[in-house]
Design a protein around this motif. Sequence first.
Motif, short mmCIF file in Angstrom:
data_model
loop_
_atom_site.label_atom_id
_atom_site.label_comp_id
_atom_site.label_asym_id
_atom_site.label_seq_id
_atom_site.Cartn_x
_atom_site.Cartn_y
_atom_site.Cartn_z
N ASN A 180 0.82 -1.21 0.00
CA ASN A 180 0.00 0.00 0.00
C ASN A 180 0.86 1.26 0.00
N ASN A 181 2.17 1.09 -0.24
CA ASN A 181 3.09 2.21 -0.19
C ASN A 181 3.68 2.46 -1.58
N ASP A 182 3.37 3.59 -2.17
CA ASP A 182 3.80 3.91 -3.53
C ASP A 182 5.32 3.92 -3.68
N PHE A 183 6.00 4.46 -2.70
CA PHE A 183 7.46 4.56 -2.77
C PHE A 183 8.09 3.17 -2.86
N GLN A 184 7.63 2.25 -2.02
CA GLN A 184 8.19 0.90 -2.03
C GLN A 184 7.83 0.16 -3.32
N ILE A 185 6.63 0.37 -3.83
CA ILE A 185 6.25 -0.29 -5.09
C ILE A 185 7.17 0.16 -6.22
N GLY A 186 7.46 1.45 -6.27
CA GLY A 186 8.38 1.94 -7.30
C GLY A 186 9.74 1.29 -7.20
N ARG A 187 10.26 1.16 -5.99
CA ARG A 187 11.55 0.49 -5.78
C ARG A 187 11.46 -0.96 -6.23
N ALA A 188 10.41 -1.65 -5.80
CA ALA A 188 10.27 -3.07 -6.12
C ALA A 188 10.24 -3.31 -7.62
N ARG A 189 9.54 -2.47 -8.34
CA ARG A 189 9.46 -2.65 -9.80
C ARG A 189 10.82 -2.43 -10.46
N ARG A 190 11.59 -1.47 -9.97
CA ARG A 190 12.91 -1.24 -10.55
C ARG A 190 13.84 -2.42 -10.28
N TYR A 191 13.81 -2.94 -9.06
CA TYR A 191 14.68 -4.07 -8.74
C TYR A 191 14.29 -5.32 -9.53
N THR A 192 12.99 -5.49 -9.75
CA THR A 192 12.52 -6.65 -10.51
C THR A 192 12.95 -6.55 -11.97
N GLN A 193 12.86 -5.36 -12.53
CA GLN A 193 13.31 -5.16 -13.90
C GLN A 193 14.81 -5.41 -14.03
N LYS A 194 15.57 -4.95 -13.07
CA LYS A 194 17.01 -5.17 -13.08
C LYS A 194 17.33 -6.66 -13.01
N ALA A 195 16.53 -7.40 -12.24
CA ALA A 195 16.73 -8.85 -12.11
C ALA A 195 16.15 -9.63 -13.29
N GLU A 196 15.46 -8.93 -14.21
CA GLU A 196 14.83 -9.53 -15.38
C GLU A 196 13.83 -10.63 -14.98
N LEU A 197 13.03 -10.31 -13.98
CA LEU A 197 12.02 -11.25 -13.49
C LEU A 197 10.61 -10.68 -13.65
N GLN A 198 10.44 -9.73 -14.58
CA GLN A 198 9.12 -9.12 -14.75
C GLN A 198 8.05 -10.13 -15.15
N ASP A 199 8.46 -11.22 -15.79
CA ASP A 199 7.48 -12.23 -16.19
C ASP A 199 7.06 -13.13 -15.03
N LYS A 200 7.81 -13.07 -13.93
CA LYS A 200 7.52 -13.92 -12.77
C LYS A 200 6.98 -13.15 -11.57
N VAL A 201 7.35 -11.88 -11.46
CA VAL A 201 7.00 -11.09 -10.27
C VAL A 201 6.42 -9.74 -10.70
N THR A 202 5.23 -9.43 -10.21
CA THR A 202 4.60 -8.14 -10.46
C THR A 202 4.13 -7.56 -9.13
N PHE A 203 3.85 -6.26 -9.14
CA PHE A 203 3.47 -5.58 -7.91
C PHE A 203 2.24 -4.72 -8.14
N VAL A 204 1.34 -4.72 -7.16
CA VAL A 204 0.14 -3.91 -7.23
C VAL A 204 -0.05 -3.17 -5.91
N LYS A 205 -0.69 -2.02 -6.01
CA LYS A 205 -1.00 -1.27 -4.80
C LYS A 205 -2.34 -1.73 -4.26
N GLY A 206 -2.41 -1.92 -2.94
CA GLY A 206 -3.66 -2.33 -2.34
C GLY A 206 -3.55 -2.48 -0.84
N ASP A 207 -4.70 -2.47 -0.20
CA ASP A 207 -4.83 -2.60 1.24
C ASP A 207 -5.04 -4.07 1.58
N PHE A 208 -4.21 -4.63 2.46
CA PHE A 208 -4.38 -6.06 2.76
C PHE A 208 -5.62 -6.36 3.59
#
Length: 348
Positions: free
Chosen positions: A125-153
């Motif tokens: 639910n934190n925009d700042f962390q989601i942005g970081r997570a997406r960048r790290y995932t792209q760098k790891a070339e795992l976009q086809d395996k790991v995605t991130f969404v904003k939401g309240d648990f």
Amino acid sequence: MTAPETGDGRVGSRIQNYTTYWQNDGEQDDKTGTENRVENYTDVVNGYYDGATDLYEFGWSRSFHFCRFYKGEGFTAALARHEHYLSAQMKLKPGMRVLDVGCGVGGPALQIARFADVTIVGLNNNDFQIGRARRYTQKAELQDKVTFVKGDFMKLVEKFGENSFDAVYAIEATVHAPSWEGVYGEIKNVLKPGGIFGMYEWCMTDEWDPSIPSHQELARRIELGNGIPEMRALSKARAALLAVGFEIEHEEDLAERQDEIPWYYPLEGDIFKAQTTWDYITVWRMSWSGKVVTHYGLWLVEKLGLVPKGTWQVGETLKIAGDAVVEGGKTKLFTPMYLAICRKPGRV
């Protein structure tokens, strides 16, 4: 809703207001500090992580959790093993669709996706962390395996629909929920019948007695330093899992293992306890001299406008957190690793 003020998802006013949620604790108001934090859990948690995420990555890693250690085991290797262990206990298999509840900046999701060959959706639910997570995932070339969404648990069904995932895990995340019954119930509902839920939960142990002032004050310091609305006893986590209809297949407080190296050792700041050469830096950051450098360094970069106003103050609460967590570990009044492997009833 207040608009982001930094351009990267962080909201400056949330960071500045974070510590105010604890200022009136102990006063006899109509609404106690705990009730106020629980009611406003979204602002409490987001204000904390807006200010603390950079500090976590600098001082710890991209996996915001504790773990057990073997003698001579490197810090990052132990963190990864802890994540792999949860995956193995859950018996995750290739092809499964898995939800990571409270995914941080995606460190565990990337590890588990590689280890178990599963597809992971990280919820945050934190925009700042989601942005970081997406960048790290792209760098790891795992976009086809790991995605991130904003939401309240607390609104997982609204976000994903019922019976959407084969498995769900939460690593030291659901302690931020306003109620365990609420978040565990949402997790159960988005699982397919027969689906598995695995978690590491932060709890006060059943040795903790809130009627004892020193015990209550310890819980308060852990809350303040970690963005937690309310610390609760381990027995309540177990009761909540059962109350929402989970079948507990295995449960254990891993902090009770008789490990030679305690799980909290990096926070003690004793460089002579570092397990590998690389770990000296991590442990030093938690030492008195490391804290002094961080204290003045963070104050300076905030004055220069390089981090949002209020970040220094959140950093000061992290010192409180570190000392409180170590005390809780030594006294056996706190655990960050109540492991529970649960199944939703029904056909797999």
